[in-house]
Design an enzyme around this catalytic site. Structure first.
Site, PDB file in Angstrom:
ATOM      1  N   MET A   1     -56.033  17.170  14.622  1.00  0.00           N
ATOM      2  CA  MET A   1     -57.067  17.208  13.592  1.00  0.00           C
ATOM      3  C   MET A   1     -58.413  16.816  14.190  1.00  0.00           C
ATOM      4  SD  MET A   1     -56.751  15.934   9.710  1.00  0.00           S
ATOM      5  CE  MET A   1     -56.188  14.314   9.994  1.00  0.00           C
ATOM      6  N   CYS A   2     -59.448  17.509  13.781  1.00  0.00           N
ATOM      7  CA  CYS A   2     -60.816  17.167  14.132  1.00  0.00           C
ATOM      8  C   CYS A   2     -61.684  17.585  12.955  1.00  0.00           C
ATOM      9  CB  CYS A   2     -61.304  17.922  15.366  1.00  0.00           C
ATOM     10  SG  CYS A   2     -60.580  17.351  16.908  1.00  0.00           S
ATOM     11  N   GLY A   3     -62.912  17.132  12.946  1.00  0.00           N
ATOM     12  CA  GLY A   3     -63.835  17.556  11.900  1.00  0.00           C
ATOM     13  C   GLY A   3     -65.011  18.290  12.503  1.00  0.00           C
TER      14      GLY A   3
ATOM     15  N   ARG B   1     -61.113  12.727   9.756  1.00  0.00           N
ATOM     16  CA  ARG B   1     -60.534  13.817  10.544  1.00  0.00           C
ATOM     17  C   ARG B   1     -60.689  13.569  12.045  1.00  0.00           C
ATOM     18  NH1 ARG B   1     -59.042  18.297   7.759  1.00  0.00           N
ATOM     19  NH2 ARG B   1     -58.743  19.284   9.772  1.00  0.00           N
TER      20      ARG B   1
ATOM     21  N   ASN C   1     -61.822  22.786  16.548  1.00  0.00           N
ATOM     22  CA  ASN C   1     -60.714  22.084  15.910  1.00  0.00           C
ATOM     23  C   ASN C   1     -59.464  22.871  16.243  1.00  0.00           C
ATOM     24  OD1 ASN C   1     -58.962  20.666  14.280  1.00  0.00           O
ATOM     25  ND2 ASN C   1     -59.720  21.527  12.367  1.00  0.00           N
TER      26      ASN C   1
END
Lengths: 295, 227
Positions: free
Chosen positions: A1-3, A32, A173
């Site tokens: 997960m990343c934002g 995130r 992401n």
């Protein structure tokens, strides 16, 4: 997960507020990606080449750096130090020389170009934003990222955005599965990634395609054929802003467009406080479909 | 009407209040303001109450719903009405991926489009989408009905069990073991009822029905490539 967050302004009146708007969006995406945060911001062209560099010992490293670099490049150099980063304004045509100078001194290069500046560090997005005074920054467009690391260590160099060409940046992401093979191909082409991070490979891929003459849309289209894995990419160039998701599209993405801006968020939460969002066109980018805006 | 503003009330307080409603509550109408894409709004409800969310929601809105009617006036993020057991969830805008996933019962109505994996592994829920649905929808869907007034994306109904799929528009491609099937009078009746309940003005005769070819239920060496 990343934002991921991104904002491409159409209304020039909003330019002084770009950093403020992006900072709110970035902080909303903290859960995130609490490992590191970064932002690439495209401001007014300085009329000269800019290079953003970083050091873990800024007081010692940046002290007198402008003078030393000015001697080495035989031309005027201006320096703006912001926390661990410094933005250097260089004489035209000296980028290669300046890069060699930084490598020799052990100073990390975040990116270079006539418009783009990059600030990224390990830590919570709100802390990173405060350290670099992101709220005070203006510009025409910007891209931010909050990282939850999977493919390489949590370091400044592993933070996004990655810049592998002048005024180019990419955030991601997802995770790529063919990045080692692609790393070899790109290295042979002269676009060698500097880190072990998979995302930097994608950034180098885009830079290589742009250098070969592709436009931003064509370069993004190429990721669908040549990169394997999960990805939502957001890419910035001096005049442009692009988005592409892999065909499986399990990494979330929401976009909004009004007469004033085009905005990207990993989640709607990141867009919820933008002006005019209630009446904006809000949509989820289709899988394997390239979206880009250029001015 | 009870009104709760998420700008001033923590999400857990909201969900606790909604989850505390008993079967015979007289507080049957609730309004939630300023959702701003927050996650897990109105989850785990188990009372015949009507909840209207004024705006757009994030992940897992109305998950695990029983009995309640939850209406979202904006769009919904991933996993809306996931694992719903009964009740009704209505989304005025679009729904993101895996809407209605694993739902056992109740009715999910999406007035806009739903993206990928709509109704994945559905187990008895009925889903009516007024617009289009994305790829891999109804993957491994076991029972219930998925009705689509618009078009369906790639690999519709891959590895389908006994869910019924009704699509009015085009289907980009069918997944493994999913085939078009004859629309018999009992299917027209099921479809007519669902369209009525979902407020959809569409003629059941315009739809095609898709279902399982039932060739993946048991291993057969001739189908090895399809597994």
């Amino acid at each position: 997960m990343c934002g991921i967050v991104g904002l491409f302004l159409k209304n020039e009146g909003l330019r002084p507020k770009l950093g403020d708007m992006l900072t709110d969006m970035l902080i909303t995406m903290t859960d995130r990606g609490p490992d590191s945060a970064g932002i690439a911001i495209y401001g007014d062209e300085a009329g000269a080449l800019k290079m953003t560099v970083q050091s873990d010992t800024p007081d010692a490293t940046f002290h007198g750096l402008d003078v030393a670099l000015s001697h080495a490049l035989e031309g005027p150099v201006n320096m703006r130090v912001i926390d661990t980063h410094a933005v250097l304004t260089l004489p035209e045509g000296t980028e290669a020389q300046a890069r060699a100078f930084m490598v020799e001194k052990g100073i990390r290069i975040m990116g270079a170009g006539h418009s783009m500046e990059i600030f990224k560090e390990v830590g919570l997005p709100k802390d990173v934003a405060a350290r670099f005074h992101l709220r005070q920054m203006g510009g025409s467009h910007g891209i931010g990222h909050t990282r939850m690391a999977t493919e390489s260590a949590v370091t400044t160099m592993g933070a996004h955005p990655f810049s592998t060409g002048d005024d180019q940046c990419l955030v991601h992401n997802g995770s790529l599965s063919n990045h080692n093979a692609m790393r070899r191909v790109l290295t042979e082409k002269g676009f060698a990634p500097q880190t072990h991070n998979d995302t930097e490979v994608a950034a180098c891929y885009i830079s290589s395609r742009l250098a070969e003459g592709a436009n931003l849309g064509e370069a993004l289209e190429g990721t669908l054929d040549d990169l394997d894995g999960f990805f939502t990419f957001v890419v910035g160039t001096k005049n442009g802003f692009g988005v592409v998701r892999d065909p499986i599209a399990c990494k979330p993405a929401v976009m909004a467009e009004t007469e004033d801006y085009v905005a990207f968020g990993s989640e709607y939460r990141a867009l919820a406080n933008l002006p005019g969002i209630e009446t904006a066109r809000v949509w989820e980018p289709e899988p394997a479909t390239v979206y880009f805006w250029e001015r | 009407m009870q009104s709760i503003d998420l700008a001033t009330t923590p999400l857990r307080e909201l969900n606790s209040a909604l989850q505390a409603q008993a079967a015979l509550t007289n507080q049957t109408e609730w309004e939630i303001l300023n959702p701003k894409g927050a996650h897990a709004i109105a989850v785990g409800l188990d009372a015949p109450i009507e909840v209207t969310v004024k705006g757009s929601t994030g992940y897992y809105c109305a998950g695990m719903n029983k009995q309640a009617t939850v209406k979202v006036t904006g769009s919904a993020g991933p996993g809306v009405a996931e694992n719903m057991m009964s009740g009704t969830v209505i989304i005025d805008g679009d729904a993101s991926q895996y809407a209605g996933a694993t739902g056992h019962g109740g009715l999910l109505v999406i007035k806009g489009n739903a993206s990928s994996r709509c109704g994945i592994s559905m187990k008895g829920i009925d889903i009516v989408v007024h617009g289009n649905i994305g790829h891999m929808s109804a993957f491994m869907a076991q029972s219930g009905n998925l009705v689509v007034l618009g078009d369906a994306g790639d690999a519709l109904g891959d590895s389908l069990y006994e869910a019924r799929l009704f699509v009015r528009g085009s289907v980009k491609s069918l997944g493994s073991d999913c085939i078009e099937k004859e629309m018999r009078p009992e299917h027209v009746e099921i479809l007519r009822d669902l369209l009525d309940r979902a407020g959809a003005d569409a003629d059941p005769s315009e739809f095609k029905r898709y279902g399982s070819a039932r060739k993946l239920y048991n291993f057969h060496v001739d189908h090895a490539g399809a597994y």
